[in-house]
Design a protein around this motif. Structure first.
Motif, short mmCIF file in Angstrom:
data_model
loop_
_atom_site.label_atom_id
_atom_site.label_comp_id
_atom_site.label_asym_id
_atom_site.label_seq_id
_atom_site.Cartn_x
_atom_site.Cartn_y
_atom_site.Cartn_z
N LYS A 36 -8.24 3.69 -6.05
CA LYS A 36 -8.92 2.57 -5.39
C LYS A 36 -10.43 2.69 -5.59
O LYS A 36 -11.12 1.69 -5.83
CB LYS A 36 -8.53 2.58 -3.90
N TRP B 250 0.83 -1.21 0.00
CA TRP B 250 0.00 0.00 0.00
C TRP B 250 0.86 1.26 0.00
O TRP B 250 0.66 2.17 -0.79
CB TRP B 250 -0.96 -0.01 1.20
N LEU C 183 -1.28 -3.62 -6.39
CA LEU C 183 -0.88 -4.11 -5.07
C LEU C 183 -0.33 -5.55 -5.15
O LEU C 183 0.65 -5.88 -4.48
CB LEU C 183 -2.05 -4.04 -4.08
N ASP D 63 -10.77 -1.75 4.30
CA ASP D 63 -9.58 -1.42 3.50
C ASP D 63 -8.30 -1.71 4.27
O ASP D 63 -7.30 -2.15 3.70
CB ASP D 63 -9.59 0.06 3.10
N GLU E 106 -5.94 -3.13 -7.33
CA GLU E 106 -5.60 -4.41 -6.69
C GLU E 106 -4.53 -5.15 -7.49
O GLU E 106 -3.67 -5.83 -6.90
CB GLU E 106 -6.86 -5.25 -6.51
N LYS F 292 -7.82 -5.45 4.00
CA LYS F 292 -7.51 -5.94 2.65
C LYS F 292 -6.19 -5.43 2.09
O LYS F 292 -5.52 -6.13 1.35
CB LYS F 292 -8.63 -5.54 1.67
N TYR F 293 -5.86 -4.18 2.43
CA TYR F 293 -4.70 -3.57 1.76
C TYR F 293 -3.49 -3.35 2.68
O TYR F 293 -2.40 -3.07 2.20
CB TYR F 293 -5.12 -2.26 1.08
#
Ligand code: CP3
Length: 343
Positions: A168, A146, A179, A215, A176, A218-219
């Motif tokens: 995003k 990130w 990432l 977020d 994604e 997930k990130y």
């Protein structure tokens, strides 16, 4: 059993005196760093010249006898190895080519193509691994996906990571995919550092604090867990330190969620709170405010003792809450160390 106190703390030992190192310990507050940087010409040449990068890594070890030496490099070398342009503007910071569309993403190299470009960094690690004192732990590092993405998308540092949040929201699949590419490259990069002699690796997620709720999971958490799991599979026993700066309440439970051996704390949380809510999960690192390295005096001594005392009932590696700044006084660093080691 090892003599390296950082490895012992990472293994879960509570030591009578915590091992010490500082983020940005090789940096502009040291006259010997400024001299070597001038010799290299500029910051990136310093990163890519193994003899000089090893020299600046060793300088704070010689001066202070820190328990850990962190490889001298930068988190933005990975995007550069993936094909981004990178340069540093003196007094302002990093600049990169911006990545905002599919064409930009398609131009990136595959993750396993980064090693030629990064070979000088691995050479620095090899040199250090031969030259460090036996009791000093060699720490490799990379940026978290990130944080690295925020620089690749915006082309520079941003106060609120606005451009990365915008991508995003507008094109989540592309965000994604980016990432994922950085995650794969980071596994490659840290794995090669471990092969070259890094004994611990640290993942810097400097902007994790701007990810909210789902977020954050997930990130910030998921990529760190993926990187940690892949590294531990390739290098059984390799300790991992995760630094999701600004995580706040989200620090709770992170050892388990990421699978990391140590969670590094910024100075946004109190050491007393961290002892109760984070250190219960394993080793913590941190978290003296780096401004004490500028202001010094009784406040430095009091706050240093406070961090040490609060975290003395579990595994702890002493560090600052963020990097030491160029205006710090080298004598204040010595005062901090004497306070910790001298009681
Ligand atoms: O900690 C260390 O001593 C190891 C080396 C290291 C550097 N950068 C050297 C550096 C590490 C671990 C980093 C990490 C890094 N780099 C992060 C994550 C940690 C953090 O600070 O939040 C980030 C976001 C970067 C990107 C970066 N590099 C920025 C934003 C800047 C400019 C800001 C500044 O301090 O000037 C850099 C430059 C940089 N990286 C310097 C150093 C010693 C200063 C460059 C110089 O000598 O002019």
């Amino acid at each position: 059993m090892t003599d390296k106190t950082i490895l012992r703390a990472l293994g879960g030992e509570t030591l009578p005196t915590p091992p010490i190192w500082m983020m940005r310990q090789a940096g502009r507050y040291l006259p010997e760093y400024r001299a070597t940087r001038a010799q290299a010409g500029d910051f990136l040449s310093l990163c890519y010249t193994p003899d000089l990068a090893a020299e600046v890594t060793l300088q704070p070890i010689r001066r202070y006898g820190f328990d850990g030496a962190i490889l001298f490099a930068d988190i933005l070398l990975v995007p550069q190895a993936l094909g981004a342009d990178l340069w540093f503007v003196t007094g302002e910071g990093p600049r990169l080519s911006t990545l905002t569309d599919q064409a930009g993403f398609d131009a990136l190299l595959p993750a396993d193509a980064i090693h030629d470009h990064l070979a000088p960094i691995y050479e620095t690690v090899r040199i250090l691994s031969g030259e460090l004192p036996a009791e000093t732990t060699l720490i490799g590092f990379a940026g978290a996906p990130w944080t690295v993405a925020t620089y690749m998308i915006a082309g520079r540092g941003t106060p609120d990571q606005g451009p990365a949040h915008a991508l995003k929201a507008e094109n989540r699949p592309l965000f994604e995919a980016l990432l994922d590419r950085i995650t794969e490259a980071t596994i490659e990069y840290l794995s090669a550092q471990a092969d070259a002699g890094a004994e611990v690796v640290k993942i810097f997620d400097s902007w994790a604090g701007s990810l909210q709720g789902q977020d954050f999971q997930k990130y910030a958490v998921d990529p760190a867990r993926r990187i940690t799991a892949a590294l531990k599979e390739r290098h059984p026993g390799l300790p991992v330190i995760a630094f999701p700066r600004g995580a706040g309440e989200e620090y709770v439970g992170l050892h388990k969620a990421i699978g990391a051996d140590c969670i590094a704390l910024d100075d946004g949380v109190s050491p007393e709170w961290a002892a109760e809510n984070v250190q219960t999960g394993g080793c913590v690192q941190g978290n003296l405010k780096s401004s004490h390295m500028v202001t010094g005096g009784d406040d430095l001594v009091r706050e240093t003792r406070r961090v040490v005392d609060a975290l003395s009932n579990g595994p702890h590696i002493f560090n600052l809450g963020h990097g030491i700044t160029p205006d710090a006084d080298p004598q204040n660093v010595q005062l901090m160390i004497d306070t910790i080691r001298g009681g």
